[in-house]
Design an enzyme around this catalytic site. Structure first.
Site, PDB file in Angstrom:
ATOM      1  N   HIS A 228      26.560 -20.582  16.161  1.00  0.00           N
ATOM      2  CA  HIS A 228      26.044 -21.945  16.083  1.00  0.00           C
ATOM      3  C   HIS A 228      26.889 -22.910  16.902  1.00  0.00           C
ATOM      4  CE1 HIS A 228      25.850 -25.999  14.215  1.00  0.00           C
ATOM      5  NE2 HIS A 228      24.557 -25.747  14.167  1.00  0.00           N
TER       6      HIS A 228
ATOM      7  N   GLU B 295      12.614 -10.444  20.694  1.00  0.00           N
ATOM      8  CA  GLU B 295      14.036 -10.548  20.379  1.00  0.00           C
ATOM      9  C   GLU B 295      14.484  -9.554  19.312  1.00  0.00           C
ATOM     10  OE1 GLU B 295      14.939 -14.491  18.878  1.00  0.00           O
ATOM     11  OE2 GLU B 295      12.878 -14.738  18.199  1.00  0.00           O
TER      12      GLU B 295
ATOM     13  N   GLY C 232      14.213 -13.298  23.957  1.00  0.00           N
ATOM     14  CA  GLY C 232      15.360 -13.974  23.360  1.00  0.00           C
ATOM     15  C   GLY C 232      16.540 -13.024  23.317  1.00  0.00           C
TER      16      GLY C 232
ATOM     17  N   CYS D 289      14.834 -16.731  27.481  1.00  0.00           N
ATOM     18  CA  CYS D 289      15.342 -18.002  26.974  1.00  0.00           C
ATOM     19  C   CYS D 289      16.630 -17.850  26.160  1.00  0.00           C
ATOM     20  CB  CYS D 289      14.286 -18.720  26.138  1.00  0.00           C
ATOM     21  SG  CYS D 289      13.753 -17.823  24.675  1.00  0.00           S
TER      22      CYS D 289
END
Length: 514
Positions: free
Chosen positions: A111, A374, A395, A461
């Protein structure tokens, strides 16, 4: 000292080389260096700890252990280095105001790292020798003890932490950089486009200034952070019309602004993918043993279809408002973390049913619905997924995590350095794509999807979309675009051009040998 980029542009202007030679001859690191503050050559501040170089650039500031401390420093005009064991969405109001970020846990896809790169804030994460005692207001780095208010320096390019305020050189972006990048775009000739990961109008505006040609990933859960966090918490835990209406109202406002900035360019809006341990840490009834593999993405849409229906309505409403204002919104909806065709079809039915109610206001326009590849299974059954998707986007953050079985939040600090130093891994796979494993999944998934649905658009992405070596692999694989953090767009533009140029050289070599 003259930047290599400035020197290359001046050489072209003097007739000493052509544009293609200038683009091929500049190193991507030279672009990175121009975009961020760096330590000056005369800096002698001692290094006290090392971690993962999570977001480039260097910053000095006051040690701040709480959100309030960062905001107080910001009010006083004092730069702050926000120090936490790890960050969560609740910390983002402080992260946005900090000069630098330092955490004890985390890696390149954690994060703290992803948010810091998106905002261009220097960050070092995964510092194992860092201990944070928020109650006592004390930070310990090895044998050194620092208190709230002392000064510290982080170098997010090198992954180092230094005592005191180091001497820094400011980022100065010369006009020659944009000249060179315009030449790079000409060399790409429409191939390997560079889009941006942007979640609000401000990020989208910066991305467009840096030359992004759209938004490849708008993470809607990032619209509900800081003071807005209770909105998404209530929508998930309580549901009900009032909670969902509040969620929609905020999202519509943000999307209208983002679509206005990116008018005429594609904007891919990803439906909610909130790891519940980050967004709902105080709800033990929703706790999971392995939350990154728990109720996320499409799974949330299956269990709580009203959430995805509300989001689809918000996307359609924002698109309709931009059309009514004379804009040209190019909106797409993306379903995250799918595992197969039946799951995607189930979620897609709910989304398209909601979109159908806006048909008259959309003036005949359709909003494509695609999916993220992903999970390893979605890569292996990409042909099946493509049957229900208008487009696909890989992803790579989660795909790397699940393929290796490495936690993207904490594995890097523990084993990545010894693995790379011992030759067990060629590079950190969260930083540069693992071509033989994860890359094979990507390439095979793309081939299978296009065989099943010729012409389907496929992009990338993940954070690898801003890494030059990874971009070269994606260009060879034939992706239509890569999408990366706004501050990485200039590097990606140069890397994509160099990759396309290398392909041309290789093709000529094959023709010459025939």
């Amino acid at each position: 000292m003259t930047s290599p980029i400035v020197a290359a542009v001046q050489a072209v202007e003097r007739g000493g080389m052509d544009r293609a030679e200038a683009v091929r001859g500049v190193c991507c690191d030279d672009v990175e260096d121009l975009l961020h503050a760096t330590l000056t050559g005369g800096s002698s501040t001692p290094v006290v700890a090392r971690g993962v170089a999570a977001s480039p650039g260097a910053a000095s500031g006051r040690v701040c252990l709480t959100v309030d401390a960062v905001l107080d420093a910001d009010d006083l005009g004092v730069p702050a280095v926000f120090i936490r064991p790890f960050t969560t969405p609740a910390d983002e109001v402080a992260m946005s105001a900090a000069a630098g970020i330092l955490t004890a846990k985390g890696g390149m896809a954690s994060h703290a790292a992803v948010i810091a790169r998106g905002w261009g804030i220097p960050a070092v994460v995964g510092v194992e020798t860092l201990a944070v005692d928020e109650t006592a207001g004390v930070v310990r780095l090895n044998e050194v003890e620092l208190r709230d208010g002392d000064f510290i320096t982080v170098d997010g390019s090198a992954g180092t932490v230094m005592l005191g305020a180091a001497e820094l050189s400011k980022a100065e972006v010369p006009d020659e950089l944009f000249t060179l990048l315009d030449w790079a775009d000409e060399m790409r000739d429409g191939r390997a486009a560079v889009l941006a990961n942007a979640d609000d109008a401000a990020s989208a505006r910066l991305a467009r200034q840096f030359g992004a040609t759209g938004v490849g990933l708008c993470r809607t859960e990032h619209m509900f952070l800081g003071e807005r966090l209770p909105l998404i918490q209530r929508a998930i835990t309580e549901g009900g019309k009032a909670a969902l209406d509040a969620l929609v109202e905020v999202q519509v406002g943000d999307l209208v602004g983002l679509l206005e900035v990116m008018d005429g360019l594609p904007v891919t809006v990803r439906l909610l993918d909130p790891p519940l341990h980050e967004f709902l840490p105080d709800h033990p009834e929703l706790a999971e043993e392995n939350p990154m593999l728990g109720v996320r993405g499409a799974r949330l849409g299956v269990l709580r279809p009203e959430l995805y229906r509300s989001q689809a309505a918000a996307v359609a409403e924002a698109t309709a408002r931009r059309l009514s204002a004379g804009g040209d919104p190019q909106t797409q909806i993306m379903v995250p973390l799918v595992v197969g065709g039946p799951e995607l079809a189930h979620v897609r039915d709910a989304v398209t049913d909601e979109l159908a109610g806006f048909a008259s206001r959309l003036g005949g326009r359709t909003i494509p619905v695609g999916a993220m590849i992903e999970t390893p299974r979605s890569a292996l059954v990409a042909a099946e997924v493509a049957g229900w998707a208008d487009f696909l986007s890989v992803g790579t953050n989660d795909l790397t995590q699940m393929t290796f079985g490495f936690s993207r939040d904490d594995i890097e600090a523990k084993i990545m350095r010894p693995y790379v130093e011992s030759g067990l891994l060629a590079a950190n796979p969260f930083e540069t794509l693992d071509e033989s494993g994860v890359g094979r999944l990507v390439a095979d998934a793309m081939a299978a999807a296009r065989a099943a649905r010729p012409g389907i658009e496929i992009g990338v992405c993940g954070e690898h979309g801003g890494d030059p070596a990874s971009i070269a692999f994606f260009a060879d694989a034939g992706v239509e675009y890569v999408s990366c953090s706004p501050h990485r767009v200039p590097v990606a533009r140069l890397a994509a051009a160099q990759a396309v140029a290398a392909q041309a050289v290789a093709a000529q070599a094959v023709i010459g040998s025939a």
